[in-house]
Design an enzyme around this catalytic site. Structure first.
Site, PDB file in Angstrom:
ATOM      1  N   SER A  50       0.838  -1.199   0.000  1.00 34.28           N
ATOM      2  CA  SER A  50       0.000   0.000   0.000  1.00 34.28           C
ATOM      3  C   SER A  50       0.873   1.249   0.000  1.00 34.28           C
ATOM      4  O   SER A  50       2.090   1.173   0.225  1.00 34.28           O
ATOM      5  CB  SER A  50      -0.931   0.025   1.223  1.00 34.28           C
ATOM      6  OG  SER A  50      -0.170   0.096   2.422  1.00 34.28           O
ATOM      7  N   ILE A  52       3.195   4.433  -0.399  1.00 40.14           N
ATOM      8  CA  ILE A  52       4.451   4.678  -1.108  1.00 40.14           C
ATOM      9  C   ILE A  52       5.072   3.372  -1.585  1.00 40.14           C
ATOM     10  O   ILE A  52       5.606   3.285  -2.692  1.00 40.14           O
ATOM     11  CB  ILE A  52       5.441   5.438  -0.195  1.00 40.14           C
ATOM     12  CG1 ILE A  52       4.917   6.848   0.094  1.00 40.14           C
ATOM     13  CG2 ILE A  52       6.824   5.517  -0.835  1.00 40.14           C
ATOM     14  CD1 ILE A  52       5.739   7.605   1.124  1.00 40.14           C
ATOM     15  N   SER A 176      10.477  10.319   7.405  1.00 38.45           N
ATOM     16  CA  SER A 176       9.239  11.073   7.615  1.00 38.45           C
ATOM     17  C   SER A 176       9.566  12.461   8.135  1.00 38.45           C
ATOM     18  O   SER A 176      10.516  12.639   8.916  1.00 38.45           O
ATOM     19  CB  SER A 176       8.348  10.348   8.625  1.00 38.45           C
ATOM     20  OG  SER A 176       7.309  11.191   9.082  1.00 38.45           O
ATOM     21  N   TYR A 202       6.906   7.386  17.276  1.00 37.53           N
ATOM     22  CA  TYR A 202       7.249   7.196  15.859  1.00 37.53           C
ATOM     23  C   TYR A 202       8.222   8.284  15.398  1.00 37.53           C
ATOM     24  O   TYR A 202       9.223   8.004  14.733  1.00 37.53           O
ATOM     25  CB  TYR A 202       5.966   7.237  15.036  1.00 37.53           C
ATOM     26  CG  TYR A 202       6.154   7.226  13.538  1.00 37.53           C
ATOM     27  CD1 TYR A 202       6.357   6.033  12.852  1.00 37.53           C
ATOM     28  CD2 TYR A 202       6.102   8.406  12.807  1.00 37.53           C
ATOM     29  CE1 TYR A 202       6.512   6.018  11.475  1.00 37.53           C
ATOM     30  CE2 TYR A 202       6.254   8.402  11.428  1.00 37.53           C
ATOM     31  CZ  TYR A 202       6.456   7.208  10.766  1.00 37.53           C
ATOM     32  OH  TYR A 202       6.611   7.202   9.397  1.00 37.53           O
ATOM     33  N   LYS A 206      12.160   7.853  13.779  1.00 38.47           N
ATOM     34  CA  LYS A 206      12.466   8.067  12.365  1.00 38.47           C
ATOM     35  C   LYS A 206      13.863   8.621  12.086  1.00 38.47           C
ATOM     36  O   LYS A 206      14.424   8.351  11.017  1.00 38.47           O
ATOM     37  CB  LYS A 206      11.405   8.967  11.721  1.00 38.47           C
ATOM     38  CG  LYS A 206      10.020   8.342  11.652  1.00 38.47           C
ATOM     39  CD  LYS A 206      10.046   6.918  11.114  1.00 38.47           C
ATOM     40  CE  LYS A 206      10.310   6.859   9.626  1.00 38.47           C
ATOM     41  NZ  LYS A 206      10.212   5.470   9.099  1.00 38.47           N
TER      42      LYS A 206
END
Length: 218
Positions: A50, A52, A176, A202, A206
Site C-alpha cells: 500500500s 508509497i 518522515s 514514531y 524516524k
C-alpha cells in the site's frame, strides 16, 4: 515539543510535505529522467502492499524490474501483487510475508533470501509503524522501535553481502517529516517511561535509520 521544533515542523511541512508543495516541486521534474529501464535489476521493498511502497513497486515493475514485496498481511500483499501484475504485465513480482517487529524473524528471512536468490540490486526500507498504545513483541522489545529502527538495521545489515555481489547496489530508506519534531534520544528507546504517545514515539524513531545506515556504510 519546543516552540522552535513546532515552528520548524510547520514551515517545513507546509513548504515540502503537502499536496500543493508536491505539485509545485513537480514543475521542476524532468520527465526524461524517469524514462529508464531497470530490466535485469532486482528490488526488495518492505511495506509494498500500500501507499508509497505499492506505488514504488508499481513504478519499478512498469520499467521491467524484478520486485520482491515484503509485507506482513498475506491477503493484502497478494491483492497488491495482482494489481501490479495486471497494470504492468510484469510477472516478476514476488510476495514475501514477514512481520518486521519480530527481529529474529527479520534475520532469518534475510538469511533465507540470500540462500535462494543470487542478486539484489536495491533494498528499499519503506515499512513503518505507529502504535496506538505501547506493545512489545515476543522478544520483549517495544514494537514501534522494533519495526522502525531494529528491523531496518537488521534487514539492511544482513543483506549487505548480497547487495555487494550485485551491480550498482543501493539502499534507500524512507523517512518522515515527523522526525523534525523530536530529538534523537537514546535514554528511552523502549518508550517505557512516561505517557506513551504513539505519534511522538514514531517521530523519535524516524531519525535513527540515518546514523545506523551511516555506520553500515562506513
Amino acid at each position: 515539543m519546543s516552540l522552535y521544533r513546532n515552528s520548524a515542523w510547520f514551515l517545513k511541512g507546509v513548504t515540502e510535505f503537502t499536496r500543493n508543495a508536491f505539485l509545485a516541486a513537480s514543475k521542476q521534474f524532468v520527465e526524461k529522467d524517469l524514462e529508464v529501464s531497470v530490466a535485469g535489476r532486482s528490488f526488495l521493498i518492505t511495506g509494498a502492499n500500500s501507499g508509497i511502497g505499492k506505488a514504488t513497486a508499481m513504478a519499478i515493475a512498469k520499467r521491467g524490474g524484478t520486485v520482491h514485496m515484503v509485507c506482513r498481511n498475506k491477503d493484502k500483499a497478494e491483492e497488491a501483487r495482482a494489481d501490479i501484475v495486471k497494470e504492468t504485465g510484469n510477472k516478476e513480482v514476488y510476495v514475501h510475508i514477514l512481520d518486521l517487529s519480530e527481529t529474529k524473524k527479520v534475520w532469518e528471512f534475510a538469511e533465507a533470501f540470500k540462500r535462494k536468490y543470487k542478486a539484489l540490486n536495491v533494498l528499499i526500507n519503506n515499512a513503518g509503524s505507529i502504535m496506538s498504545q505501547r506493545d512489545v513483541n515476543v522478544e520483549g522489545l517495544e514494537k514501534s522501535f522494533a519495526v522502525n529502527v531494529l528491523g531496518v538495521y537488521i534487514l539492511t545489515k544482513s543483506l549487505i553481502p548480497l547487495l555487494e555481489k550485485s551491480a550498482d547496489p543501493r539502499v534507500i530508506t524512507v523517512s518522515s517529516g515527523g522526525m523534525l519534531v523530536q530529538k534523537l534520544r537514546i535514554g528511552n528507546l523502549q518508550s517505557d517511561r512516561g505517557r506513551y504517545d504513539g505519534t511522538m514515539v514514531y517521530a523519535q524513531h524516524k531519525p535513527w535509520p540515518t546514523p545506523c545506515q551511516t555506520s553500515i556504510a562506513l
